[in-house]
Design an enzyme around this catalytic site. Structure first.
Site, mmCIF file in Angstrom:
data_model
loop_
_atom_site.group_PDB
_atom_site.id
_atom_site.type_symbol
_atom_site.label_atom_id
_atom_site.label_comp_id
_atom_site.label_asym_id
_atom_site.label_seq_id
_atom_site.Cartn_x
_atom_site.Cartn_y
_atom_site.Cartn_z
ATOM 1 N N ASP A 124 -10.085 41.037 27.201
ATOM 2 C CA ASP A 124 -10.705 39.755 27.539
ATOM 3 C C ASP A 124 -11.193 38.947 26.347
ATOM 4 O O ASP A 124 -11.440 37.763 26.478
ATOM 5 C CB ASP A 124 -11.899 39.966 28.479
ATOM 6 C CG ASP A 124 -13.074 40.577 27.741
ATOM 7 O OD1 ASP A 124 -12.877 41.617 27.075
ATOM 8 O OD2 ASP A 124 -14.174 40.005 27.805
ATOM 9 N N ARG A 133 -14.155 -6.722 2.077
ATOM 10 C CA ARG A 133 -15.304 -6.693 2.996
ATOM 11 C C ARG A 133 -16.460 -7.590 2.559
ATOM 12 O O ARG A 133 -17.622 -7.253 2.741
ATOM 13 C CB ARG A 133 -15.849 -5.260 3.125
ATOM 14 C CG ARG A 133 -14.789 -4.280 3.498
ATOM 15 C CD ARG A 133 -15.320 -2.884 3.553
ATOM 16 N NE ARG A 133 -14.185 -1.959 3.601
ATOM 17 C CZ ARG A 133 -14.262 -0.656 3.476
ATOM 18 N NH1 ARG A 133 -15.428 -0.081 3.316
ATOM 19 N NH2 ARG A 133 -13.198 0.102 3.538
ATOM 20 N N GLU A 138 -1.607 6.396 -9.905
ATOM 21 C CA GLU A 138 -0.647 5.352 -10.293
ATOM 22 C C GLU A 138 -0.641 5.161 -11.814
ATOM 23 O O GLU A 138 0.411 4.941 -12.419
ATOM 24 C CB GLU A 138 -1.015 4.033 -9.593
ATOM 25 C CG GLU A 138 -0.876 4.135 -8.073
ATOM 26 C CD GLU A 138 -1.581 3.028 -7.300
ATOM 27 O OE1 GLU A 138 -1.593 3.104 -6.066
ATOM 28 O OE2 GLU A 138 -2.123 2.097 -7.928
ATOM 29 N N ASP A 162 -7.223 7.465 9.989
ATOM 30 C CA ASP A 162 -8.501 7.045 9.424
ATOM 31 C C ASP A 162 -9.678 6.786 10.363
ATOM 32 O O ASP A 162 -9.565 6.821 11.575
ATOM 33 C CB ASP A 162 -8.268 5.855 8.510
ATOM 34 C CG ASP A 162 -8.942 6.098 7.169
ATOM 35 O OD1 ASP A 162 -9.555 7.166 7.015
ATOM 36 O OD2 ASP A 162 -8.879 5.213 6.301
ATOM 37 N N GLY A 192 0.816 -1.228 0.000
ATOM 38 C CA GLY A 192 0.000 0.000 0.000
ATOM 39 C C GLY A 192 0.842 1.267 0.000
ATOM 40 O O GLY A 192 1.989 1.270 0.470
ATOM 41 N N GLY A 193 0.241 2.319 -0.536
ATOM 42 C CA GLY A 193 0.927 3.605 -0.644
ATOM 43 C C GLY A 193 1.301 4.157 0.714
ATOM 44 O O GLY A 193 2.390 4.717 0.899
ATOM 45 N N LEU A 235 -6.180 6.599 -5.438
ATOM 46 C CA LEU A 235 -4.766 6.513 -5.793
ATOM 47 C C LEU A 235 -4.559 5.839 -7.143
ATOM 48 O O LEU A 235 -3.543 6.063 -7.798
ATOM 49 C CB LEU A 235 -4.005 5.750 -4.705
ATOM 50 C CG LEU A 235 -4.081 6.377 -3.301
ATOM 51 C CD1 LEU A 235 -3.333 5.518 -2.295
ATOM 52 C CD2 LEU A 235 -3.509 7.791 -3.290
ATOM 53 N N ASP A 251 -15.383 46.580 28.349
ATOM 54 C CA ASP A 251 -16.285 45.522 28.841
ATOM 55 C C ASP A 251 -15.526 44.223 29.088
ATOM 56 O O ASP A 251 -14.788 43.764 28.220
ATOM 57 C CB ASP A 251 -17.389 45.252 27.815
ATOM 58 C CG ASP A 251 -18.325 46.419 27.679
ATOM 59 O OD1 ASP A 251 -19.370 46.422 28.335
ATOM 60 O OD2 ASP A 251 -17.985 47.362 26.911
ATOM 61 N N ASP A 263 -8.964 47.501 27.581
ATOM 62 C CA ASP A 263 -10.273 47.229 26.979
ATOM 63 C C ASP A 263 -11.319 47.590 28.049
ATOM 64 O O ASP A 263 -10.995 47.688 29.242
ATOM 65 C CB ASP A 263 -10.333 45.743 26.603
ATOM 66 C CG ASP A 263 -11.737 45.287 26.310
ATOM 67 O OD1 ASP A 263 -12.389 45.922 25.476
ATOM 68 O OD2 ASP A 263 -12.191 44.298 26.940
HETATM 69 C C1 GDG Z 1 -8.798 4.850 0.932
HETATM 70 C C2 GDG Z 1 -9.797 5.871 0.383
HETATM 71 C C3 GDG Z 1 -7.877 7.116 -0.612
HETATM 72 C C4 GDG Z 1 -5.789 -2.251 -6.173
HETATM 73 N N1 GDG Z 1 -5.823 -3.431 -6.767
HETATM 74 C C5 GDG Z 1 -4.648 -4.018 -6.578
HETATM 75 C C6 GDG Z 1 -3.856 -3.164 -5.865
HETATM 76 N N2 GDG Z 1 -4.584 -2.065 -5.627
HETATM 77 C C7 GDG Z 1 -4.107 -0.874 -4.896
HETATM 78 C C8 GDG Z 1 -4.024 0.303 -5.832
HETATM 79 C C9 GDG Z 1 -4.115 1.468 -4.854
HETATM 80 C C10 GDG Z 1 -4.969 0.913 -3.736
HETATM 81 O O1 GDG Z 1 -5.039 -0.490 -3.899
HETATM 82 C C11 GDG Z 1 -6.391 1.452 -3.782
HETATM 83 O O2 GDG Z 1 -6.346 2.765 -3.299
HETATM 84 P P1 GDG Z 1 -7.544 3.791 -3.463
HETATM 85 O O3 GDG Z 1 -7.067 5.130 -3.128
HETATM 86 O O4 GDG Z 1 -8.007 3.741 -4.859
HETATM 87 O O5 GDG Z 1 -8.745 3.282 -2.547
HETATM 88 P P2 GDG Z 1 -9.037 2.753 -1.002
HETATM 89 O O6 GDG Z 1 -8.381 1.451 -0.759
HETATM 90 O O7 GDG Z 1 -10.505 2.770 -0.874
HETATM 91 O O8 GDG Z 1 -8.393 3.834 0.013
HETATM 92 C C12 GDG Z 1 -9.237 6.487 -0.879
HETATM 93 C C13 GDG Z 1 -6.950 6.134 0.082
HETATM 94 O O9 GDG Z 1 -7.574 5.580 1.237
HETATM 95 C C14 GDG Z 1 -5.660 6.809 0.514
HETATM 96 O O10 GDG Z 1 -5.884 7.868 1.372
HETATM 97 O O11 GDG Z 1 -7.294 7.463 -1.840
HETATM 98 O O12 GDG Z 1 -10.123 7.459 -1.360
HETATM 99 O O13 GDG Z 1 -11.038 5.227 0.101
HETATM 100 O O14 GDG Z 1 -2.856 1.799 -4.356
HETATM 101 O O15 GDG Z 1 -2.827 0.218 -6.542
HETATM 102 N N3 GDG Z 1 -2.579 -3.436 -5.534
HETATM 103 C C15 GDG Z 1 -2.085 -4.622 -5.927
HETATM 104 N N4 GDG Z 1 -2.833 -5.516 -6.616
HETATM 105 C C16 GDG Z 1 -4.095 -5.259 -6.956
HETATM 106 O O16 GDG Z 1 -4.748 -6.084 -7.576
HETATM 107 N N5 GDG Z 1 -0.825 -4.921 -5.640
#
Ligand code: GDG
Length: 728
Positions: free
Chosen positions: A679, A311, A380, A141, A30-31, A376, A500, A498
């Site tokens: 005040d 989920r 990407e 979050d 994840g990012g 994201l 009041d 001042d």
């Molecule tokens: C929450 C907020 C906000 C997806 N499929 C695969 C895979 N991914 C990765 C993508 C991207 C990430 O998952 C999805 O990120 P998003 O931003 O689109 O969405 P949420 O998971 O809902 O995230 C969102 C985020 O938090 C950050 O603040 O942008 O709005 O809802 O990175 O690349 N990665 C891999 N395989 C997949 O099949 N490896």
């Protein structure tokens, strides 16, 4: 050594049980994990969160704890019941739909709420085990909204930052939650609260204003006496990681293989987690319409749709999956040929290089969420386009649309528009694709994940410094001694007072706040000393102030600095001011007088004041919230300032303030003793205008930039008596 603690619901690691029942550990891609890697992997820093699966055996818990410790992580174990009620329940069936404006799906369940509180408390306890003085905490979050205030209870001075990754909804949605006030209080335990977009921040501040009665100045609110900052800080991606992956041999190999399999088609790519907020069915309907209306594209365009399982224990998600699969089946059944599949659908996740190959291959990325905090995937896609060829179609409802205005922006509810732009994207000339992509790449390179992390920490430091600067000390005997010494050794003194709340207390009727004998005699004695210049600096109108303080040898500044009167001289104005705005605002204030028994409007030369000191408690505060948002709305394009004072809301020309007026008094003079007492919020401008060595004294407990604080107007009189008693 102070450390940084990152907290999120999930740890940045994937722990799985293999077929033999053994645990396997995989780093998260994840990012957030990459971006925060530069922080949590350093020194004693640590990331605290749930490892992602229920663990019952204490031997396994120990094994995980030990293993994660080596990677600077610490687990919070959740039971299956907690996962059900806290995570799948309150987080994903209550907060998620409410915050994404899907209130038809919001579940209101007291037991889930209890579980949410309990798990937030569990996180707080776990964090407490690691906390030391001076640490910085960064909480992430919507699953942990209560945590900041819980931690603040444990360690008051801690630096606490919070980032919300999903939208913060408008007050109209947020107010539906029965637990809205507790949730806000939880968030307000932070020092800095970051949102992806300005709209999210604005919605949060509006809820704070309406529910907690706290107004803001440039995103800064005061909680108790602690300033808290809210700001928009759009999250970036690890740009280089995606650009590099796009050039790796594995990615290129995959691209060749996938291309060969797909044949000569233009690829329209969509990648989402399974979620109703992502607008997947609407997108499929648009693609179906596109194929219906554009037969010439049959056989030459395919939708590559990746839906990542998510989920699916939550019933709404299971239903959504069925709906998507029905639609995909219908469309492929209707239009498909042996040699061409309109949709290639995958319900699973792929390794990064596969994803990267998809991004490379895609002619169009179709990112059309109904709501998304940021999104994201679209970023990407852009980073992966090394040749800059490709088109992004992006929903206005994604936070990223605020940054990526060179994408084709659409409203995801407008199927007709989506059909139209799909054709536009598929036929867009290459130079135009490159032009747009180039602009977006430059921006994403600059505002990458590392810049985001740095900016977050900078904003948190900024507000902690503000708090430190606002540490108003009680005016004790030691300070009194200092005042005495400095007063006695000075030859030219100036004292701003001042009226009041500072020299007199508050009365239900402002007309009853006339100076009493004690005050008159005190001011007479103070001004009798030729080394003293006393300036009464008030928001009152000049007639009242002039009448009440008539005969005293002091200077007057009225209406927060519109008018001034030097001793024995006439009233004069600081500058010519425009009053043409008053009629419009007066109508609004009068409307609120009609609706609020006991309130009234005071019309001054250059400002209007709505008074509510005689209004029923509660109602006055409620109306103030409504009135200030109404006034802010109509003043947005004007140079008008809305100020809340003690039981008043004042509307005035923003050029007029006590600070500017006081500066005029200090200009060109060499005072060797300066004092300013006040005040309310308007006196903060006076405090800020004073030289560094001045004694600035705040009456009351709310936060202030004054050096010292006293309880009430009686304390101020005691100080004045002290000065008088010093004689010369
Ligand atoms: C929450 C907020 C906000 C997806 N499929 C695969 C895979 N991914 C990765 C993508 C991207 C990430 O998952 C999805 O990120 P998003 O931003 O689109 O969405 P949420 O998971 O809902 O995230 C969102 C985020 O938090 C950050 O603040 O942008 O709005 O809802 O990175 O690349 N990665 C891999 N395989 C997949 O099949 N490896």
């Amino acid at each position: 050594m102070p450390k940084t603690i990152i907290v999120s619901n999930r740890l940045p690691i994937k722990i799985k049980r293999d077929d033999r029942g053994d645990l396997t550990y995989l780093p998260s891609e994840g990012g957030l994990a990459t971006g925060l890697g530069s922080i949590y992997k350093e020194g004693d820093n640590i990331w605290i969160g749930w490892p992602g699966l229920p663990i019952n055996k204490s031997k396994e818990k120990d094994e995980i704890t030990q293993r994660l410790k080596d990677e600077n992580m610490s687990p919070v174990f959740l039971t299956a019941a907690e996962i059900h009620d806290f995570y799948e329940g309150f987080s994903n069936e209550t907060l998620w739909p409410n915050f994404h404006y899907f209130n038809q799906y919001t579940v209101y369940d007291e037991d889930m709420w209890k579980a949410y509180k309990k798990v937030n408390r569990k996180f707080a306890k776990e964090i407490a085990l690691h906390l030391e003085e001076g640490d910085t905490l960064w909480i992430h979050d919507y699953q942990l909204l209560l945590l900041p205030a819980m931690i603040r209870e444990i360690k008051r001075n801690l630096s606490i930052g919070f980032f919300l990754h999903i939208p913060f909804p408008s007050y109209e949605s947020f107010r539906l939650l029965p637990w809205r006030r507790e949730l806000l209080n939880g968030m307000m335990g932070s020092d800095f609260i970051g949102f992806h977009t300005y709209d999210d921040m604005r919605h949060f501040l509006s809820s704070v204003n309406r529910l907690a009665g706290i107004g803001n100045t440039n995103g800064q609110i005061t909680v108790g006496n602690r300033p808290v900052l809210a700001d928009a800080l759009p999250m970036g991606i690890d740009y280089d990681k995606y650009a590099d992956a796009s050039a790796q041999p594995d990615t290129l190999d995959r691209e060749v293989r996938y291309r060969t399999a797909l044949g000569d088609v233009k690829v329209v790519l969509t990648i989402d987690r399974l979620d109703y907020s992502k607008g997947i069915p609407q997108r499929l309907l648009a693609f179906e319409r596109f194929l219906e209306e554009n037969e010439e594209f049959h056989g030459s365009v395919s939708l590559l749709m990746v839906v990542v399982p998510s989920r699916d224990n939550v019933p709404k998600y299971a239903q959504l999956k069925e709906e998507i699969e029905l639609l995909v089946g219908r469309i492929n059944g209707k239009f498909g040929r042996i040699s061409w599949a309109p949709i290639h659908y995958f319900y699973r996740s792929f390794p990064l290089n596969a994803l990267s190959a998809f991004y490379r291959m895609a002619h169009v990325a179709l990112v059309t969420p109904m709501r998304d905090g940021m999104n994201l995937v679209c970023k990407e896609f852009i980073a992966s386009k090394l040749d800059k060829k490709g088109v992004l179609i992006l929903s206005e409802m994604a936070g990223s649309s605020k940054e990526l205005s060179d994408a084709i922006l659409i409203n995801p509810n407008n199927i007709e528009q989506m059909v139209y732009v799909l054709k536009e994207a598929l036929t867009m000339p290459e130079e135009e694709q490159i032009r747009r992509m180039d602009i977006m790449q430059k921006s994403l390179k600059r505002y990458n994940i590392h810049a985001w992390v740095n900016l977050f920490m900078e904003r948190l430091d900024f507000i902690k410094n503000e708090q430190a600067n606002l540490q108003t000390k009680p005016l004790d005997d030691q300070v009194k001694t200092l005042i005495k010494e400095r007063y006695l050794s000075a030859n030219q003194r100036i004292i701003f007072l001042d009226y009041d709340g500072t020299l007199v207390g508050f009365h239900p009727n402002p007309e009853d706040s006339k100076p009493d004998q004690e005050l008159i005699s005190l001011l007479k004695k103070l001004t009798a000393n030729t080394k003293n210049k006393v300036v009464v600096i008030s928001g009152r109108d000049r007639h009242t102030l002039g009448k009440w303080l008539d005969g005293l040898s002091l200077d007057l500044i009225s209406e927060h600095g519109v008018w001034y009167k030097k001793y024995k001289k006439e009233w004069r104005q600081f500058a010519e001011l425009d009053t043409s705005w008053q009629d419009e605002f007066l109508k609004v204030l009068e409307m609120y007088v009609d609706r609020t028994p006991g309130s009234f409007v005071e019309k001054k030369d250059y400002s209007l004041v709505w008074h509510y000191r005689k209004v029923e408690t509660g109602l006055g505060d409620l109306r103030t919230r409504e009135l200030t948002s109404h006034l802010k709305y109509i003043s947005s394009e004007k140079d008008i300032q809305i100020m809340e004072g003690h039981k008043i809301v004042e509307v005035k020309d923003s050029q007029v303030n006590k600070g500017n007026a006081a500066t005029n008094w200090l200009k060109g003079q060499k005072y060797d003793f300066c004092m300013a007492c006040g005040d309310d919020r308007t006196d903060e401008d006076t405090f800020k205008a004073m030289p560094a060595e001045a004694f600035t004294i705040k009456v009351g407990t709310s936060s202030s930039s004054a050096n010292y604080r006293v309880k009430d107007n009686h304390d101020i009189r005691e100080i004045l008596k002290l000065l008088v008693s010093l004689g010369s």
